[in-house]
Design an enzyme around this catalytic site. Structure first.
Site, PDB file in Angstrom:
ATOM      1  N   SER A   1       0.838  -1.188   0.000  1.00 18.86           N
ATOM      2  CA  SER A   1       0.000   0.000   0.000  1.00 18.86           C
ATOM      3  C   SER A   1       0.870   1.234   0.000  1.00 18.86           C
ATOM      4  O   SER A   1       2.050   1.185   0.328  1.00 18.86           O
ATOM      5  CB  SER A   1      -0.913   0.010   1.223  1.00 18.86           C
ATOM      6  OG  SER A   1      -0.167   0.399   2.358  1.00 18.86           O
TER       7      SER A   1
ATOM      8  N   GLY B   1      -3.035   4.232  -2.667  1.00 16.89           N
ATOM      9  CA  GLY B   1      -4.029   3.177  -2.505  1.00 16.89           C
ATOM     10  C   GLY B   1      -3.340   1.856  -2.242  1.00 16.89           C
ATOM     11  O   GLY B   1      -2.310   1.826  -1.561  1.00 16.89           O
ATOM     12  N   ARG B   2      -3.900   0.786  -2.785  1.00 14.79           N
ATOM     13  CA  ARG B   2      -3.357  -0.532  -2.469  1.00 14.79           C
ATOM     14  C   ARG B   2      -3.194  -1.382  -3.712  1.00 14.79           C
ATOM     15  O   ARG B   2      -3.911  -1.198  -4.687  1.00 14.79           O
ATOM     16  CB  ARG B   2      -4.287  -1.255  -1.500  1.00 14.79           C
ATOM     17  CG  ARG B   2      -4.524  -0.426  -0.278  1.00 14.79           C
ATOM     18  CD  ARG B   2      -5.354  -1.143   0.748  1.00 14.79           C
ATOM     19  NE  ARG B   2      -4.883  -0.670   2.033  1.00 14.79           N
ATOM     20  CZ  ARG B   2      -4.607  -1.455   3.058  1.00 14.79           C
ATOM     21  NH1 ARG B   2      -4.819  -2.735   2.984  1.00 14.79           N
ATOM     22  NH2 ARG B   2      -4.144  -0.939   4.167  1.00 14.79           N
ATOM     23  N   VAL B   3      -2.270  -2.335  -3.610  1.00 12.78           N
ATOM     24  CA  VAL B   3      -2.044  -3.230  -4.735  1.00 12.78           C
ATOM     25  C   VAL B   3      -2.338  -4.665  -4.302  1.00 12.78           C
ATOM     26  O   VAL B   3      -1.917  -5.103  -3.228  1.00 12.78           O
ATOM     27  CB  VAL B   3      -0.597  -3.115  -5.253  1.00 12.78           C
ATOM     28  CG1 VAL B   3      -0.398  -4.031  -6.458  1.00 12.78           C
ATOM     29  CG2 VAL B   3      -0.267  -1.682  -5.631  1.00 12.78           C
TER      30      VAL B   3
ATOM     31  N   THR C   1       0.554   5.928  -0.573  1.00 16.41           N
ATOM     32  CA  THR C   1      -0.317   7.094  -0.507  1.00 16.41           C
ATOM     33  C   THR C   1      -1.441   7.004  -1.532  1.00 16.41           C
ATOM     34  O   THR C   1      -2.504   7.566  -1.352  1.00 16.41           O
ATOM     35  CB  THR C   1       0.483   8.370  -0.791  1.00 16.41           C
ATOM     36  OG1 THR C   1       1.309   8.119  -1.924  1.00 16.41           O
ATOM     37  CG2 THR C   1       1.329   8.766   0.385  1.00 16.41           C
TER      38      THR C   1
ATOM     39  N   LYS D   1      -4.027  -2.404  -8.953  1.00 13.44           N
ATOM     40  CA  LYS D   1      -3.848  -1.234  -8.109  1.00 13.44           C
ATOM     41  C   LYS D   1      -5.211  -0.590  -7.900  1.00 13.44           C
ATOM     42  O   LYS D   1      -5.865  -0.199  -8.856  1.00 13.44           O
ATOM     43  CB  LYS D   1      -2.897  -0.272  -8.820  1.00 13.44           C
ATOM     44  CG  LYS D   1      -2.531   0.973  -8.067  1.00 13.44           C
ATOM     45  CD  LYS D   1      -1.331   1.618  -8.776  1.00 13.44           C
ATOM     46  CE  LYS D   1      -0.928   2.921  -8.134  1.00 13.44           C
ATOM     47  NZ  LYS D   1       0.310   3.451  -8.761  1.00 13.44           N
TER      48      LYS D   1
ATOM     49  N   ASP E   1       9.866   9.382 -10.162  1.00 12.93           N
ATOM     50  CA  ASP E   1       9.881   8.652  -8.895  1.00 12.93           C
ATOM     51  C   ASP E   1      10.594   7.312  -9.040  1.00 12.93           C
ATOM     52  O   ASP E   1      10.125   6.293  -8.535  1.00 12.93           O
ATOM     53  CB  ASP E   1       8.457   8.460  -8.369  1.00 12.93           C
ATOM     54  CG  ASP E   1       8.439   8.059  -6.888  1.00 12.93           C
ATOM     55  OD1 ASP E   1       9.450   8.289  -6.197  1.00 12.93           O
ATOM     56  OD2 ASP E   1       7.425   7.507  -6.439  1.00 12.93           O
TER      57      ASP E   1
END
Lengths: 319, 449
Positions: free
Chosen positions: B71, B75-77, B73, B93, B194
């Site tokens: 997870s 959301g979640r995978v 910032t 995702k 990033d």
């Protein structure tokens, strides 16, 4: 992709032939035949002019740049290729398209600002940001998340330098590119074709006479030169829209400077002949634009507004 | 300090607690249901069109969720399998709504919009492939091809005391593939912004894939300067000096600096510039990242205006002089060459250029990437034609595990996704284990302002 139109989703999934477009729309209309018959609408180009007015009105107080408005127009056009307009609240779709386009074009606006301005300058009943947010889901879903748009502006800037256009010509070419969003051209031809077309028209149109001063003779001349370049002697190709354009101011190309302008035009034509630009596409785009300027004479904002309001009210789409 | 051992437990194959097997199974099933529940939304979309958006595709109908991966910032995978014979496995995702437990549509964040658009548009063997995007019940799901490993996990695996360095040929292949993916992005006017080990995926077949385009954006003639949109980009350890010095018109060169940091980290198994992030003050103006800048300077020395002509026009230039005061490590930096030699020695890479050692060419490439002046820094294209890749040795393999006998553990997938709506700490949380940010990895990034 951004630099590469040729690998873009725009080219792969959102560029059609006229037959494909017509077929797609016929299919949609047949699916909603009763609705379509019950609520007649003006010519698509007139509706597009109306939409453009609405978008510009909304964009101005928010200081949204032209490119974001253009992107919003493409989103709307693609969306209505897949969804019958009479099933939607066009006001909501327009506001949402602009909201989304601003994010994609890196000039984001807060959802509440968009909604507040829409209420203020459109006099709509939209009050709920969640409606906009929901419509955004529909928009992205119908567009298959293919949101990156290649515009003719970049090519236009390059060509403007190549052909050393005057400031007036360049401004006119720019506004012709803006006008092409009112037609199906963004769904038909690559952006560089539109840029070339705009430059040709800008050179034959007379900037001094204001926006739409089409020189029928001049355009006719260009179309013939282009047809000749294509090795097609058929006059029918160049004729059509241009010769029959009524209400457009006549007069010869560029007034007194006819010969110089003529030379300039021939230079453009021979450049085009040597380039790999699809001349047939340029001719087609030119005719589409000329017929847009022709039909523009019939435009009244209120007619579009009323006819849209009819189905929106009757079907409670603004609720 | 900087002991890698703090990181080691993260990805070690977890020992299964020896509790009653049956209870465990029941519990596992319950947790499995809770993972699945993350994809079930109670709100229905029964209203008519335009009174309501309803998805044509349902994530649950198309995929079976196997477990939770990580997870952040955003959301979640989750890890998933296709229900309709789709080949392979998937990483889904799920974007977090702006506010937790949001029951209304609030408008999609700009970074999610960017990521959706870019994922749809991009296609390259070294960029994570997007299978489809599903918009359903106020949630956005991006379905990616699954990758069993990532560079962070590979680094952690080698980091354990009993293990050895990453084979030189593996590193060479990883870097080559990474830069190829980056060249594709840059050619298409996409800056990643990033890049870090956790965002570089590696498949079982040794294919390297750049992932997480959540911060990526187009850089062709932006309507606004890049600075106005996202005040801070790139996780602190990988952040280029021009960003640390407050540059407003940064370029794709920021990605190449990050590649340099990743190269160094693959060689030494720890972040080369492991600074501490200064937090945003109350006025939301990004502070000068003194500590991070210091870490860079301690190794490669202070930048000079002779080597970086535009240095003096950097907004935070004035802070640089203060770095040297009372800090002998700043006035007498290690030097990148010494750092490199020491690193090769520590990790027992043999001397000289060979398939078993990055050698002098590796140093030269690293210097080209960790060049202060972004204009002089190697571009992705130039990096690919560097002797490190093109020299007399055979071409880098398209499979980074070729010739390697190391068996990397599979990605940890957990069932402990207690509540999708509440428990999400920022940072790169990995399956079932403490949030990385708690054990020394810096928080992923700040959301755009």
């Amino acid at each position: 992709m951004a630099a590469n139109y040729w690998d873009s989703t725009q080219r792969k999934y959102w560029t059609f032939t006229k037959q494909q477009l017509a077929q797609e729309r016929r299919k949609n209309e047949e699916a909603d035949r009763a609705l379509v018959q019950q609520f007649p609408l003006p010519d698509r180009r007139l509706l597009s002019i109306h939409f453009n007015h609405q978008l510009c009105k909304l964009a101005r107080p928010l200081s949204v740049r032209q490119q974001a408005i253009a992107t919003a127009q493409i989103y709307v056009r693609r969306f209505y290729l897949k969804v019958e307009i009479r099933r939607t609240n066009p006001t909501l779709v327009l506001a949402t398209a602009l909201y989304l386009a601003c994010k994609m074009e890196e000039c984001p606006q807060h959802i509440r600002m968009v909604l507040a301005e829409a209420r203020h300058c459109w006099d709509t009943t939209l009050t709920d940001t969640s409606k906009l947010g929901e419509c955004e889901f529909s928009l992205i879903s119908e567009l298959n998340s293919q949101l990156i748009i290649h515009h003719p502006y970049r090519a236009l800037a390059e060509y403007t330098a190549t052909f050393a256009l005057s400031a007036e010509e360049s401004a006119l070419a720019w506004s012709i590119v803006n006008d092409h969003y009112l037609t199906d051209l963004p769904l038909l031809h690559p952006p560089h074709v539109i840029a070339v077309t705009a430059i040709f028209l800008a050179v034959v149109l007379k900037p001094t006479q204001g926006g739409l001063g089409v020189s029928a003779q001049g355009v006719q001349g260009v179309l013939q030169s282009l047809s000749a370049t294509m090795g097609q002697s058929s006059p029918a190709r160049g004729g059509g829209a241009a010769t029959s354009a009524p209400g457009t101011p006549g007069g010869s190309l560029g007034g007194g400077g006819g010969a110089a302008a003529q030379n300039r035009m021939m230079g453009l034509v021979s450049w085009l002949a040597e380039s790999s630009v699809d001349i047939e596409a340029v001719v087609d785009a030119m005719q589409e634009l000329l017929s847009l300027y022709e039909i523009w004479e019939q435009f009244t904002n209120n007619l579009c507004k009323d006819q849209i309001a009819k189905f929106v009210k009757a079907r409670g789409l603004d609720k | 300090m900087n002991q890698p051992s703090t990181n080691t437990p993260i990805l070690s194959a977890g020992s299964v607690p020896s509790a009653a097997a049956s209870a465990r199974a029941t519990q596992a099933q319950a947790l499995k249901n809770s993972v699945q529940a993350a994809f079930n939304d109670p709100s229905d979309s029964s209203q008519a069109m335009f009174a309501g958006y309803s998805s044509k595709k349902c994530v649950n109908e198309r995929y079976r969720i196997i477990g939770f991966i990580s997870s952040g910032t955003y959301g979640r995978v989750y890890k998933a399998q296709g229900r309709h014979g789709q080949i392979g496995e998937f990483a889904i995702k799920k974007f977090k709504p702006d506010k937790e437990g949001e029951i209304q549509y609030t408008g999609i964040s700009q970074s999610a919009v960017r990521e959706m658009a870019l994922c749809t548009e991009l296609a390259h063997p070294n960029v994570v492939h997007t299978v489809e995007i599903i918009l359903e019940d106020k949630c956005i799901y991006i379905v990616f091809e699954y990758a069993e490993h990532d560079l962070l996990q590979i680094i952690h695996h080698h980091n354990q005391p009993t293990r050895r360095a990453i084979p030189a040929r593996t590193i060479r292949s990883i870097l080559y593939q990474l830069v190829q993916g980056l060249l594709y992005l840059h050619k298409n006017w996409v800056m990643h912004r990033d890049l870090k080990p956790a965002n570089i995926m590696v498949t079982r077949a040794g294919k390297v894939k750049i992932g997480d385009l959540g911060l990526a954006r187009l850089f062709y003639k932006p309507l606004h300067s890049l600075f106005t949109g996202d005040k801070v980009v790139v996780t602190i350890w990988y952040r280029a000096p021009e960003l640390l010095l407050g540059s407003r018109h940064y370029t794709p060169a920021v990605d190449l600096w990050a590649v340099g940091c990743i190269f160094a980290e693959l060689l030494s198994l720890r972040p080369i510039f492991k600074g501490e992030e200064a937090k945003m003050d109350s006025k939301k103006t990004p502070p000068f990242q003194r500590n991070q800048m210091q870490k860079i300077v301690e190794i490669i020395g202070l930048p000079t205006k002779e080597r970086w002509p535009l240095l003096t026009s950097m907004p935070e230039y004035s802070h640089l002089n203060g770095l040297a005061a009372g800090n002998p490590r700043v006035s007498r930096p290690v030097g990148l060459e010494n750092w490199y030699k020491q690193c090769l020695k520590n990790n027992q890479y043999p001397d000289g250029q060979s398939p078993e050692s990055p050698g002098a060419d590796g140093l030269s490439l690293l210097q080209g990437l960790l060049e202060y002046d972004p204009h002089k820094r190697l571009t992705a294209e130039a990096a690919l034609s560097h002797p490190y890749f093109t020299g007399p040795m055979e071409k880098p393999s398209e499979n980074c595990f070729e010739g390697s006998k190391i068996d990397y553990p599979n990605r940890r997938v957990s069932q402990e996704d207690n509540d999708i709506r509440t428990s999400s700490l920022p940072g790169t949380k990995r399956g079932g284990l403490p949030d990385d940010s708690l054990i020394g990895r810096p928080a992923k990034r700040l959301k755009e302002g």
